[in-house]
Design a protein around this motif. Sequence first.
Motif, PDB file in Angstrom:
ATOM      1  N   LYS A  74       0.553  -1.117  -0.043  1.00 46.34           N
ATOM      2  CA  LYS A  74      -0.255   0.513  -0.051  1.00 46.34           C
ATOM      3  C   LYS A  74       0.802   1.330   0.590  1.00 46.34           C
ATOM      4  CE  LYS A  74      -4.234   0.299   2.364  1.00 46.34           C
ATOM      5  NZ  LYS A  74      -5.752   0.388   2.972  1.00 46.34           N
ATOM      6  N   TYR A  75       0.621   2.046  -0.469  1.00 44.88           N
ATOM      7  CA  TYR A  75       0.783   3.348  -0.854  1.00 44.88           C
ATOM      8  C   TYR A  75       0.668   4.754   0.676  1.00 44.88           C
ATOM      9  CZ  TYR A  75       4.347   2.380  -4.283  1.00 44.88           C
ATOM     10  OH  TYR A  75       5.422   1.630  -4.556  1.00 44.88           O
ATOM     11  N   GLY A  76       1.314   5.266   0.500  1.00 42.49           N
ATOM     12  CA  GLY A  76       0.248   6.738   0.951  1.00 42.49           C
ATOM     13  C   GLY A  76       0.401   8.124   0.281  1.00 42.49           C
ATOM     14  N   ALA A  77      -0.246   9.014   0.366  1.00 47.49           N
ATOM     15  CA  ALA A  77       0.386  10.033  -0.355  1.00 47.49           C
ATOM     16  C   ALA A  77       0.579  11.213   0.495  1.00 47.49           C
ATOM     17  CB  ALA A  77      -0.997  10.951  -1.056  1.00 47.49           C
ATOM     18  N   LEU A  78       1.751  11.054   0.449  1.00 45.62           N
ATOM     19  CA  LEU A  78       2.280  12.398   1.292  1.00 45.62           C
ATOM     20  C   LEU A  78       2.039  13.705   0.227  1.00 45.62           C
ATOM     21  CD1 LEU A  78       4.213  13.832   3.774  1.00 45.62           C
ATOM     22  CD2 LEU A  78       5.896  13.948   1.681  1.00 45.62           C
ATOM     23  N   LEU A  79       1.206  14.174   1.428  1.00 46.78           N
ATOM     24  CA  LEU A  79       0.811  16.045   0.492  1.00 46.78           C
ATOM     25  C   LEU A  79       1.650  16.795   0.460  1.00 46.78           C
ATOM     26  CD1 LEU A  79      -1.960  16.240   0.373  1.00 46.78           C
ATOM     27  CD2 LEU A  79      -2.252  18.006   2.219  1.00 46.78           C
ATOM     28  N   ASN A  80       1.726  17.467  -0.764  1.00 50.36           N
ATOM     29  CA  ASN A  80       2.812  18.543  -1.367  1.00 50.36           C
ATOM     30  C   ASN A  80       1.830  19.773  -0.181  1.00 50.36           C
ATOM     31  OD1 ASN A  80       4.710  20.518  -1.647  1.00 50.36           O
ATOM     32  ND2 ASN A  80       4.455  20.070  -4.240  1.00 50.36           N
ATOM     33  N   ASN A  81       2.268  20.141   0.574  1.00 48.38           N
ATOM     34  CA  ASN A  81       2.077  21.862   1.102  1.00 48.38           C
ATOM     35  C   ASN A  81       1.488  22.902   0.411  1.00 48.38           C
ATOM     36  OD1 ASN A  81       0.426  21.128   3.329  1.00 48.38           O
ATOM     37  ND2 ASN A  81       2.410  20.632   4.367  1.00 48.38           N
ATOM     38  N   CYS A  82       2.815  22.909  -0.720  1.00 45.17           N
ATOM     39  CA  CYS A  82       3.156  24.057  -1.444  1.00 45.17           C
ATOM     40  C   CYS A  82       2.129  24.117  -2.746  1.00 45.17           C
ATOM     41  CB  CYS A  82       4.748  23.887  -1.745  1.00 45.17           C
ATOM     42  SG  CYS A  82       5.723  23.767   0.084  1.00 45.17           S
ATOM     43  N   GLN A  98     -12.094  10.427  -3.405  1.00 48.57           N
ATOM     44  CA  GLN A  98     -11.627   9.527  -3.203  1.00 48.57           C
ATOM     45  C   GLN A  98     -11.589   7.803  -2.257  1.00 48.57           C
ATOM     46  OE1 GLN A  98      -7.641   9.113  -5.889  1.00 48.57           O
ATOM     47  NE2 GLN A  98      -8.721  11.202  -5.602  1.00 48.57           N
ATOM     48  N   GLY A  99     -11.442   8.553  -0.717  1.00 50.33           N
ATOM     49  CA  GLY A  99     -11.655   7.429   0.048  1.00 50.33           C
ATOM     50  C   GLY A  99     -10.730   7.527   1.054  1.00 50.33           C
ATOM     51  N   SER A 100      -9.493   8.346   0.699  1.00 54.96           N
ATOM     52  CA  SER A 100      -8.781   8.146   1.603  1.00 54.96           C
ATOM     53  C   SER A 100      -8.212   9.346   2.696  1.00 54.96           C
ATOM     54  CB  SER A 100      -7.271   7.899   0.360  1.00 54.96           C
ATOM     55  OG  SER A 100      -7.095   9.871  -0.034  1.00 54.96           O
ATOM     56  N   LYS A 101      -7.344   9.309   3.444  1.00 55.30           N
ATOM     57  CA  LYS A 101      -7.976   9.908   4.404  1.00 55.30           C
ATOM     58  C   LYS A 101      -6.332  10.310   5.341  1.00 55.30           C
ATOM     59  CE  LYS A 101     -11.954   8.689   7.399  1.00 55.30           C
ATOM     60  NZ  LYS A 101     -11.877   7.347   7.842  1.00 55.30           N
ATOM     61  N   LYS A 145      -3.981   7.299  -7.946  1.00 54.00           N
ATOM     62  CA  LYS A 145      -3.569   7.725  -9.405  1.00 54.00           C
ATOM     63  C   LYS A 145      -2.108   8.524  -9.888  1.00 54.00           C
ATOM     64  CE  LYS A 145      -8.366   7.986 -11.107  1.00 54.00           C
ATOM     65  NZ  LYS A 145      -9.013   7.803  -9.434  1.00 54.00           N
ATOM     66  N   PRO A 146      -1.191   8.534 -10.417  1.00 57.45           N
ATOM     67  CA  PRO A 146      -0.118   9.912 -10.180  1.00 57.45           C
ATOM     68  C   PRO A 146      -0.813  11.006 -10.469  1.00 57.45           C
ATOM     69  CG  PRO A 146      -0.733   8.189 -12.069  1.00 57.45           C
ATOM     70  CD  PRO A 146      -1.540   7.594 -11.416  1.00 57.45           C
ATOM     71  N   LEU A 148       3.175  19.286  -8.290  1.00 51.61           N
ATOM     72  CA  LEU A 148       3.178  18.225  -8.481  1.00 51.61           C
ATOM     73  C   LEU A 148       2.432  18.334  -6.386  1.00 51.61           C
ATOM     74  CD1 LEU A 148       5.293  14.863  -9.425  1.00 51.61           C
ATOM     75  CD2 LEU A 148       2.989  16.206 -10.618  1.00 51.61           C
ATOM     76  N   GLY A 149       0.881  17.551  -6.595  1.00 53.60           N
ATOM     77  CA  GLY A 149       0.079  17.513  -5.351  1.00 53.60           C
ATOM     78  C   GLY A 149       0.505  16.996  -4.374  1.00 53.60           C
ATOM     79  N   TYR A 150       1.272  15.766  -4.791  1.00 52.66           N
ATOM     80  CA  TYR A 150       1.292  14.653  -3.816  1.00 52.66           C
ATOM     81  C   TYR A 150       2.160  13.764  -4.313  1.00 52.66           C
ATOM     82  CZ  TYR A 150      -1.920  12.201  -6.288  1.00 52.66           C
ATOM     83  OH  TYR A 150      -2.756  11.239  -7.111  1.00 52.66           O
ATOM     84  N   TYR A 151       3.471  12.834  -3.414  1.00 51.28           N
ATOM     85  CA  TYR A 151       4.550  12.312  -3.271  1.00 51.28           C
ATOM     86  C   TYR A 151       3.953  10.994  -3.212  1.00 51.28           C
ATOM     87  CZ  TYR A 151       9.055  10.644  -3.307  1.00 51.28           C
ATOM     88  OH  TYR A 151       9.875   9.663  -3.335  1.00 51.28           O
ATOM     89  N   LEU A 152       3.566   9.949  -3.971  1.00 51.76           N
ATOM     90  CA  LEU A 152       3.554   8.597  -3.054  1.00 51.76           C
ATOM     91  C   LEU A 152       4.423   7.179  -2.410  1.00 51.76           C
ATOM     92  CD1 LEU A 152       0.946   6.864  -6.609  1.00 51.76           C
ATOM     93  CD2 LEU A 152       0.499   7.919  -3.772  1.00 51.76           C
ATOM     94  N   MET A 153       4.679   7.571  -1.706  1.00 52.68           N
ATOM     95  CA  MET A 153       5.700   6.464  -0.382  1.00 52.68           C
ATOM     96  C   MET A 153       5.209   5.753  -0.140  1.00 52.68           C
ATOM     97  SD  MET A 153       6.715   9.889   1.753  1.00 52.68           S
ATOM     98  CE  MET A 153       8.082   8.942   2.298  1.00 52.68           C
ATOM     99  N   ASP A 154       5.557   4.574   1.216  1.00 53.43           N
ATOM    100  CA  ASP A 154       5.266   3.701   2.574  1.00 53.43           C
ATOM    101  C   ASP A 154       4.802   5.017   2.730  1.00 53.43           C
ATOM    102  OD1 ASP A 154       4.783   2.016   4.088  1.00 53.43           O
ATOM    103  OD2 ASP A 154       6.384   0.796   3.126  1.00 53.43           O
ATOM    104  N   ALA A 155       3.499   5.151   3.402  1.00 52.06           N
ATOM    105  CA  ALA A 155       3.501   5.557   4.600  1.00 52.06           C
ATOM    106  C   ALA A 155       4.070   5.512   5.400  1.00 52.06           C
ATOM    107  CB  ALA A 155       1.590   5.093   5.011  1.00 52.06           C
ATOM    108  N   ALA A 156       4.679   4.379   6.045  1.00 58.60           N
ATOM    109  CA  ALA A 156       5.357   3.800   7.107  1.00 58.60           C
ATOM    110  C   ALA A 156       6.787   4.757   7.541  1.00 58.60           C
ATOM    111  CB  ALA A 156       5.688   2.418   7.302  1.00 58.60           C
ATOM    112  N   SER A 157       7.177   5.140   6.456  1.00 61.20           N
ATOM    113  CA  SER A 157       8.109   6.054   6.614  1.00 61.20           C
ATOM    114  C   SER A 157       8.192   7.202   6.654  1.00 61.20           C
ATOM    115  CB  SER A 157       8.423   5.974   4.610  1.00 61.20           C
ATOM    116  OG  SER A 157       8.669   5.287   3.990  1.00 61.20           O
TER     117      SER A 157
END
Lengths: 368, 268
Positions: free
Chosen positions: A44-52, A64-67, A129-130, A139-148
């Motif tokens: 599973k991935y997490g979407a790290l939100l880009n505040n910028c 989309q259902g993510s929190k 989605k990318p 870019l709006g978010y960065y996909l990474m292992d949320a545990a990272s």
Amino acid sequence: EKWATTRTKHPATSLALQYFDATYGVQLGQLWPSVRAALLSERKYGALLNNCSNDDVLANLHAQGSKDFLSDTEGRSPPCLEQEPEVVSEEESSDVSVSDLDGQQRSPLQLSTNIKCLVFPRGDITRFKPARPDICGLLGYYLMDAASVLPCLALDVQEGHSVLDLCAAPGGKTLALLQTQFIGFLCVNDTSVSRTLRLRKVLQSYVPKPLLSDQKLCITSFDGTKWEERNTFNRVIVDVPCTTDRHSLMEDDNNIFSKSRTGERQKLPQLQLELLLAGIIAACPGGEIIYSTCTLSQIQNQSVVEQAVHTAQEVHGIHLQVVDLRPLTRMFRKTFHFAPDLHLGEMVIPHLAANFGPIYMCKLRRLT
Amino acid sequence: TLKSTQPNHELNLLSMQPVTELSLPSLVDMGFTDSQAEQLYDATSKLKGGAAKHALSTLTALFVLGLNPSNVLKLLEKCPELYTIKESQIQQRIANIRKLGLVEGSLQRVVSHYPQILTVPVKTVKNVVVFLREKCLFTAQQVTEILRDSPAVVLENMGQLEYKFQYVYFRMGVKQAEMVKSRLLRFTLEEVRCRHCFLERRGLYQTPDKKGQTVILNPKLASILKGDEDTFLTDVANASAEEYDVLKRMMKREWWEEEQLQGTIEAN
Ligand SMILES: C[S@@+](CC[C@H](N)C(=O)[O-])C[C@H]1O[C@@H](n2cnc3c(N)ncnc32)[C@H](O)[C@@H]1O
């Protein structure tokens, strides 16, 4: 014929699996089959939100259902998760110390970071989605292992801190640290030139130019074991190269378990130790260091930290304290499965319903 | 009263010859109770036009097999298509199944559990048998057992069937005798694959090497397949329903994506 095994005799991924069965079977015992199934299944991935970013990405991701898992915390653990024994009160538990290390000290965690990382709920296997660029090309978010994200949170960066990210490429944790907007000065380093280039590209796709100025940021490609600055940084993150367990089980290309890389693999713990020591030395007295890996291996995790703490004291006269991260794990056990009863540090273990990790992290504070 | 209806209904079968239309009294004469007769009568009159014109010969054929009225009623509810099959066809199909080794007892059981088997043309059944014998190398005796335990195999898509056989044979390393014993063909490919993959990922199942050897002891196919999901999870996989539920959804997506990929490769 369709199902006949067409694989080569001993591909690196099978060697990795054999090795893990032998070591983690013993290390994790009863937990291993469950962790194994998760490791061999889609992560599973997490979407790290880009505040910028200028777009309203958050609303979109919510739709989309993510929190955001950082705001999805509960004091009490949900009944479906194994409860760790909570017999000791907060004060008493501080003397549950690491045998030959100094007593772990409990630091109250105030997570006033600006980090947001969105994940789909437990058991939900929807993919992100990318990310798309906004009008400024960010870019709006960065996909990474949320545990990272956890080691970055554990680093607990405060306003104006100078921070060193010793093994930074491709830059997921760097981005998470930047989201705090607290950093006074950030040094990012990675020995690999090509990976540093990639890191630079990542930063350019997420961070506005002014924030990447020389006064705020410095990107280098040094061998981290030879880092020369001493007693400098308030915070240091040492996210070392390791056996990258998940990758080693899935990809035959560039696999650390391939026969040709045996020597390199065997030298990992030594390299990890040297990197951590360099990070410790680069931190200022009172400064804090996070050691992290994405392997389950005790030899690459707890043993490295133990050795580093010992050597720092014996050889460099640096006295360290292990910082208890249990408040952090307690906070996020709705989202992650943590390994029970680690004598040193904390570890996210993969589980099919919450297929993040493995991520190991241990926090040290320099007393001298 | 059951005893008294038996001779009665045989007698009526003989005297019934000239009757071509089903009527309530003729149904009662055959041994149905009043309410059963009404039920049957309603069912046949709902069938449009001449659809039910073979109802009588069908009923006769079923009684000749030795099925009792309530069995007959039940299987016709399950498979109303039987009303519309020609007498000669139904006779041929029954004869063919007998020839395949399903003798009295098994024949009745198969027909009452899976009446659809009588709607399948003799040729189709023969093709399946040839497939099982020649492609999968089951013995004649094993084919009989398969038809007895998993009669629905006669209506299964041959491609699917082949896929399933090869998966279990090559990927799981299971031989024919064990497949028959485990009643493999009752299960869908998806069920078999999910259970197998789950065990494999947990480290509880290994594909045997060329010599048929494994490092760990694989559970028998029969114990993997027998029992509902809960039993499988507690007795074989030793895992939580939550994990298996996620895995099943994941596998479905993986396979679907593989198929899409296969499709685009073939299209190119
Ligand atoms: C686990 S990755 C870091 C991932 C990164 N922190 C992130 O979150 O995206 C480990 C990195 O260490 C780098 N590395 C390996 N040996 C090194 C050394 N001697 N000094 C500095 N970096 C090194 C590798 O190039 C690799 O990019």
